[in-house]
Design a protein around this motif. Structure first.
Motif, PDB file in Angstrom:
ATOM      1  N   GLN A 149       0.825  -1.205   0.000  1.00 52.61           N
ATOM      2  CA  GLN A 149       0.000   0.000   0.000  1.00 52.61           C
ATOM      3  C   GLN A 149       0.861   1.257   0.000  1.00 52.61           C
ATOM      4  OE1 GLN A 149      -3.732   0.238   0.048  1.00 52.61           O
ATOM      5  NE2 GLN A 149      -2.816   2.089  -0.799  1.00 52.61           N
ATOM      6  N   GLU A 150       1.943   1.254   0.792  1.00 58.68           N
ATOM      7  CA  GLU A 150       2.828   2.418   0.847  1.00 58.68           C
ATOM      8  C   GLU A 150       3.501   2.653  -0.507  1.00 58.68           C
ATOM      9  OE1 GLU A 150       4.133   2.265   5.583  1.00 58.68           O
ATOM     10  OE2 GLU A 150       5.272   1.151   4.066  1.00 58.68           O
ATOM     11  N   LEU A 151       3.906   1.564  -1.162  1.00 54.78           N
ATOM     12  CA  LEU A 151       4.512   1.712  -2.479  1.00 54.78           C
ATOM     13  C   LEU A 151       3.495   2.233  -3.486  1.00 54.78           C
ATOM     14  CD1 LEU A 151       6.812   1.377  -4.477  1.00 54.78           C
ATOM     15  CD2 LEU A 151       6.197  -1.043  -4.708  1.00 54.78           C
ATOM     16  N   ALA A 152       2.289   1.701  -3.430  1.00 57.54           N
ATOM     17  CA  ALA A 152       1.232   2.158  -4.337  1.00 57.54           C
ATOM     18  C   ALA A 152       0.960   3.651  -4.153  1.00 57.54           C
ATOM     19  CB  ALA A 152      -0.042   1.341  -4.110  1.00 57.54           C
ATOM     20  N   ASN A 153       0.905   4.083  -2.891  1.00 53.02           N
ATOM     21  CA  ASN A 153       0.650   5.500  -2.613  1.00 53.02           C
ATOM     22  C   ASN A 153       1.790   6.372  -3.125  1.00 53.02           C
ATOM     23  OD1 ASN A 153      -1.713   4.744  -1.333  1.00 53.02           O
ATOM     24  ND2 ASN A 153      -0.864   4.889   0.734  1.00 53.02           N
ATOM     25  N   ALA A 154       3.027   5.942  -2.870  1.00 50.28           N
ATOM     26  CA  ALA A 154       4.187   6.741  -3.259  1.00 50.28           C
ATOM     27  C   ALA A 154       4.324   6.831  -4.775  1.00 50.28           C
ATOM     28  CB  ALA A 154       5.454   6.148  -2.654  1.00 50.28           C
ATOM     29  N   ALA A 155       3.951   5.757  -5.469  1.00 52.33           N
ATOM     30  CA  ALA A 155       4.095   5.717  -6.927  1.00 52.33           C
ATOM     31  C   ALA A 155       2.841   6.204  -7.653  1.00 52.33           C
ATOM     32  CB  ALA A 155       4.422   4.294  -7.378  1.00 52.33           C
ATOM     33  N   CYS A 156       1.769   6.476  -6.910  1.00 55.50           N
ATOM     34  CA  CYS A 156       0.485   6.865  -7.522  1.00 55.50           C
ATOM     35  C   CYS A 156       0.003   5.780  -8.497  1.00 55.50           C
ATOM     36  CB  CYS A 156       0.598   8.213  -8.222  1.00 55.50           C
ATOM     37  SG  CYS A 156       0.979   9.580  -7.113  1.00 55.50           S
ATOM     38  N   VAL A 157       0.149   4.539  -8.068  1.00 60.31           N
ATOM     39  CA  VAL A 157      -0.276   3.379  -8.848  1.00 60.31           C
ATOM     40  C   VAL A 157      -1.298   2.609  -8.011  1.00 60.31           C
ATOM     41  CG1 VAL A 157       0.473   1.186  -9.877  1.00 60.31           C
ATOM     42  CG2 VAL A 157       1.913   3.223 -10.078  1.00 60.31           C
ATOM     43  N   ALA A 158      -2.284   2.040  -8.640  1.00 57.08           N
ATOM     44  CA  ALA A 158      -3.319   1.314  -7.901  1.00 57.08           C
ATOM     45  C   ALA A 158      -2.723   0.134  -7.138  1.00 57.08           C
ATOM     46  CB  ALA A 158      -4.402   0.811  -8.862  1.00 57.08           C
ATOM     47  N   LEU A 159      -3.238  -0.113  -5.945  1.00 53.39           N
ATOM     48  CA  LEU A 159      -2.748  -1.214  -5.133  1.00 53.39           C
ATOM     49  C   LEU A 159      -2.898  -2.539  -5.867  1.00 53.39           C
ATOM     50  CD1 LEU A 159      -1.719  -2.450  -2.496  1.00 53.39           C
ATOM     51  CD2 LEU A 159      -4.083  -2.369  -1.620  1.00 53.39           C
ATOM     52  N   GLY A 160      -4.020  -2.730  -6.550  1.00 51.53           N
ATOM     53  CA  GLY A 160      -4.226  -3.971  -7.296  1.00 51.53           C
ATOM     54  C   GLY A 160      -3.176  -4.170  -8.373  1.00 51.53           C
ATOM     55  N   THR A 161      -2.758  -3.074  -8.994  1.00 51.14           N
ATOM     56  CA  THR A 161      -1.716  -3.162 -10.022  1.00 51.14           C
ATOM     57  C   THR A 161      -0.401  -3.625  -9.415  1.00 51.14           C
ATOM     58  OG1 THR A 161      -2.762  -1.417 -11.339  1.00 51.14           O
ATOM     59  CG2 THR A 161      -0.424  -1.841 -11.742  1.00 51.14           C
ATOM     60  N   ILE A 162      -0.035  -3.052  -8.262  1.00 50.93           N
ATOM     61  CA  ILE A 162       1.199  -3.454  -7.578  1.00 50.93           C
ATOM     62  C   ILE A 162       1.154  -4.942  -7.251  1.00 50.93           C
ATOM     63  CG2 ILE A 162       2.552  -3.192  -5.462  1.00 50.93           C
ATOM     64  CD1 ILE A 162       2.929  -0.848  -7.306  1.00 50.93           C
ATOM     65  N   ARG A 163       0.035  -5.394  -6.731  1.00 49.71           N
ATOM     66  CA  ARG A 163      -0.095  -6.810  -6.349  1.00 49.71           C
ATOM     67  C   ARG A 163       0.053  -7.725  -7.569  1.00 49.71           C
ATOM     68  NH1 ARG A 163      -5.264  -5.981  -2.254  1.00 49.71           N
ATOM     69  NH2 ARG A 163      -4.029  -5.500  -0.360  1.00 49.71           N
ATOM     70  N   LYS A 164      -0.596  -7.362  -8.671  1.00 49.03           N
ATOM     71  CA  LYS A 164      -0.530  -8.206  -9.866  1.00 49.03           C
ATOM     72  C   LYS A 164       0.877  -8.223 -10.464  1.00 49.03           C
ATOM     73  CE  LYS A 164      -5.405  -7.684 -11.111  1.00 49.03           C
ATOM     74  NZ  LYS A 164      -6.377  -7.100 -12.072  1.00 49.03           N
ATOM     75  N   ILE A 165       1.557  -7.090 -10.430  1.00 50.14           N
ATOM     76  CA  ILE A 165       2.925  -7.045 -10.944  1.00 50.14           C
ATOM     77  C   ILE A 165       3.832  -7.932 -10.107  1.00 50.14           C
ATOM     78  CG2 ILE A 165       4.965  -5.557 -11.218  1.00 50.14           C
ATOM     79  CD1 ILE A 165       3.019  -3.280 -11.950  1.00 50.14           C
ATOM     80  N   GLU A 166       3.693  -7.843  -8.784  1.00 54.61           N
ATOM     81  CA  GLU A 166       4.552  -8.639  -7.899  1.00 54.61           C
ATOM     82  C   GLU A 166       4.264 -10.131  -8.032  1.00 54.61           C
ATOM     83  OE1 GLU A 166       4.599  -7.267  -3.891  1.00 54.61           O
ATOM     84  OE2 GLU A 166       5.661  -5.425  -4.393  1.00 54.61           O
ATOM     85  N   ARG A 167       3.029 -10.484  -8.329  1.00 51.11           N
ATOM     86  CA  ARG A 167       2.689 -11.908  -8.505  1.00 51.11           C
ATOM     87  C   ARG A 167       2.989 -12.392  -9.923  1.00 51.11           C
ATOM     88  NH1 ARG A 167      -2.200 -10.591  -5.444  1.00 51.11           N
ATOM     89  NH2 ARG A 167      -3.349 -10.511  -7.423  1.00 51.11           N
ATOM     90  N   GLY A 168       3.416 -11.491 -10.786  1.00 51.54           N
ATOM     91  CA  GLY A 168       3.713 -11.883 -12.163  1.00 51.54           C
ATOM     92  C   GLY A 168       2.479 -12.091 -13.010  1.00 51.54           C
ATOM     93  N   GLU A 169       1.347 -11.517 -12.592  1.00 51.38           N
ATOM     94  CA  GLU A 169       0.105 -11.720 -13.320  1.00 51.38           C
ATOM     95  C   GLU A 169      -0.121 -10.690 -14.423  1.00 51.38           C
ATOM     96  OE1 GLU A 169      -2.983 -11.739 -10.423  1.00 51.38           O
ATOM     97  OE2 GLU A 169      -2.261 -13.561  -9.418  1.00 51.38           O
TER      98      GLU A 169
END
Length: 372
Positions: A4-24
C-alpha cells in the motif's frame, strides 16, 4: 515499504502493484518509472530482462539526434497552445534537475520537434518566448546526452542553445548557456580555453542589480572556479570562488534560469574545486563534508555530485570505507546520474582492487555502474 505504501508513493493502484509482484501482468514504461521513482532507484534495476547498463537510454539517443537535425526545417504537425508547451518544458526541466535521463531521451525528441514547429510558425510576438522554451528543452536534452557520454551530440545541442538564446534576445539566458557550454571544454580537456570563454561571458553578463542577474554572474564564477581547478590554476580558482561566494550571500538558494545557485551550491563547488586541484587541497573537501551536508531541497543532480566528488577525496585521503558510503548515498539520491558518472566507475574499480568493502555488496555496486 508495504504494498500500500509503495502504491501511494508511486500513484499506482494497489491492485496493479499486487498483480505485478505476482507476475500476473506486465508493466508499462510509465508505471515502471513511477515505481522506480518511489523506490529511489533506476528503472533498470527492477527489470529481470535488463541488458547492459544504460542501454535503454542510449538506444534512444539517435531519435534525439534526428529531432535536432531538422531544427530549421521541421516536419508539419500539431502544435499545442504556448501555455501547454510551457508546462511540458517545465516538466522536462524537473527531469533534468532530478537526473531522470531515461525520461528525457524518451520524451524530448517529440517535444523538440513540436517546439521547433511552434517557433517557425509563430507570430513575431511569441517567437522570443518560444526561443526561451527551446533553450530550456535543449538544455534538458543536453544533460542526458552529456551524462551518457554522447559528447558530440551534447556539443551540437549546446550550439543550438546558443542559437535559440540569441533569438530570445535575453542576456540572462545567454549567460546560462555560457555556463552549460563549459561542458564542451570539460569533454575536450581544454580547460584553459574554457576559462577564457567563461571570463568573456562574465564580462558580458548583465550587472548584478537583481537576484537573477547576481545568480547568473555567480553561476559563471562557480563554473570558472571548477575549470580553473582542472587547469591547476589555484589562484584563479580561489578568485572565482570568492566572487561566487560574495554574490551568493546576496541571494537565496534557488534555481535561476535553469541553474541552481546560492550559498549551498557554492559550498558544493568548494568541494569540486578542491577535488579538481587535488594534492594539498583534498583536506578542504573533507573539512566541508565534516561541517555540512547538502540539504534535500537542492536538485538531486547537484546533491549526488557532492557525494561523488567527496568519495574521490576520501579515496585519495585513504578512507575507502567512507568513499564507498558516499557513492551509495549518491546512488540513492540520483541513480541515473551516479551510474553514468565516469568517476563512479573509476572509484568503484579502485575500491574492488583495494578489497576494503564487503565483497558481495561492492561487486553488486560495481556491476550496476559497469565498473571493470
Amino acid at each position: 515499504m508495504t504494498q500500500q505504501e509503495l502504491a501511494n508513493a508511486a500513484c499506482v493502484a494497489l491492485g496493479t502493484i499486487r498483480k505485478i509482484e505476482r507476475g500476473e501482468r506486465g508493466v508499462t514504461d510509465d508505471t515502471l518509472q513511477a515505481i522506480a521513482d518511489a523506490l529511489g532507484v533506476d528503472p533498470a534495476r527492477l527489470r529481470h530482462d535488463r541488458g547492459p547498463a544504460h542501454s535503454q537510454a542510449r538506444d534512444a539517443l539517435p531519435a534525439l539526434s534526428a529531432a535536432i537535425a531538422a531544427y530549421d526545417c521541421p516536419e508539419d504537425g500539431p502544435v499545442r497552445p504556448i501555455v501547454d508547451l510551457r508546462s511540458a518544458v517545465d516538466t522536462a526541466v524537473q527531469w533534468r534537475l532530478g537526473s531522470q535521463y531515461t525520461r528525457i531521451v524518451r520524451d524530448l525528441p517529440n517535444m523538440l520537434a513540436e517546439l521547433t514547429r511552434a517557433f517557425h510558425t509563430a507570430p513575431e510576438a511569441e517567437r522570443a518566448e518560444l526561443a526561451q522554451l527551446l533553450v530550456s528543452a535543449y538544455r534538458s536534452a543536453d544533460a542526458a546526452a552529456y551524462k551518457l557520454g554522447a559528447h558530440d551530440l551534447s556539443a551540437r545541442l549546446v550550439e543550438l542553445m546558443r542559437w535559440a538564446a540569441a533569438e530570445a534576445a535575453e542576456p540572462l539566458l545567454v549567460a546560462s548557456v555560457a555556463y552549460v557550454r563549459t561542458e564542451t571544454f570539460f569533454a575536450a580537456r581544454a580547460h584553459a580555453a574554457g576559462l577564457r570563454a567563461l571570463r568573456q561571458a562574465i564580462d558580458a553578463a548583465p550587472a548584478p542589480s537583481t537576484a537573477a542577474a547576481r545568480a547568473a554572474r555567480g553561476s559563471l564564477h562557480m563554473r570558472a572556479a571548477v575549470i580553473a581547478g582542472r587547469a591547476k590554476d589555484a589562484d584563479a580558482a580561489t578568485e572565482h570562488l570568492g566572487e561566487a561566494e560574495q554574490l551568493a550571500r546576496a541571494v537565496k538558494e534557488d534555481v535561476y534560469n535553469g541553474t541552481a545557485f546560492g550559498p549551498d551550491s557554492v559550498r558544493i563547488h568548494q568541494v569540486s574545486v578542491a577535488v579538481s586541484l587535488g594534492g594539498d587541497y583534498v583536506g578542504t573537501a573533507l573539512d566541508v563534508s565534516h561541517e555540512w551536508k547538502p540539504p534535500a531541497s537542492l536538485p538531486a543532480e547537484r546533491r549526488s555530485g557532492f557525494y561523488i566528488e567527496l568519495a574521490r577525496a576520501q579515496l585519495w585521503a585513504g578512507m575507502p570505507d567512507g568513499a564507498f558510503e558516499s557513492l551509495k548515498v549518491a546512488r540513492k539520491i540520483a541513480p541515473q546520474h551516479t551510474r553514468d558518472h565516469p568517476w563512479v566507475r573509476e572509484d568503484a574499480s579502485r575500491l574492488r582492487r583495494l578489497r576494503r568493502a564487503d565483497s558481495e555488496t561492492l561487486t553488486s555496486f560495481a556491476e550496476w555502474c559497469s565498473a571493470t
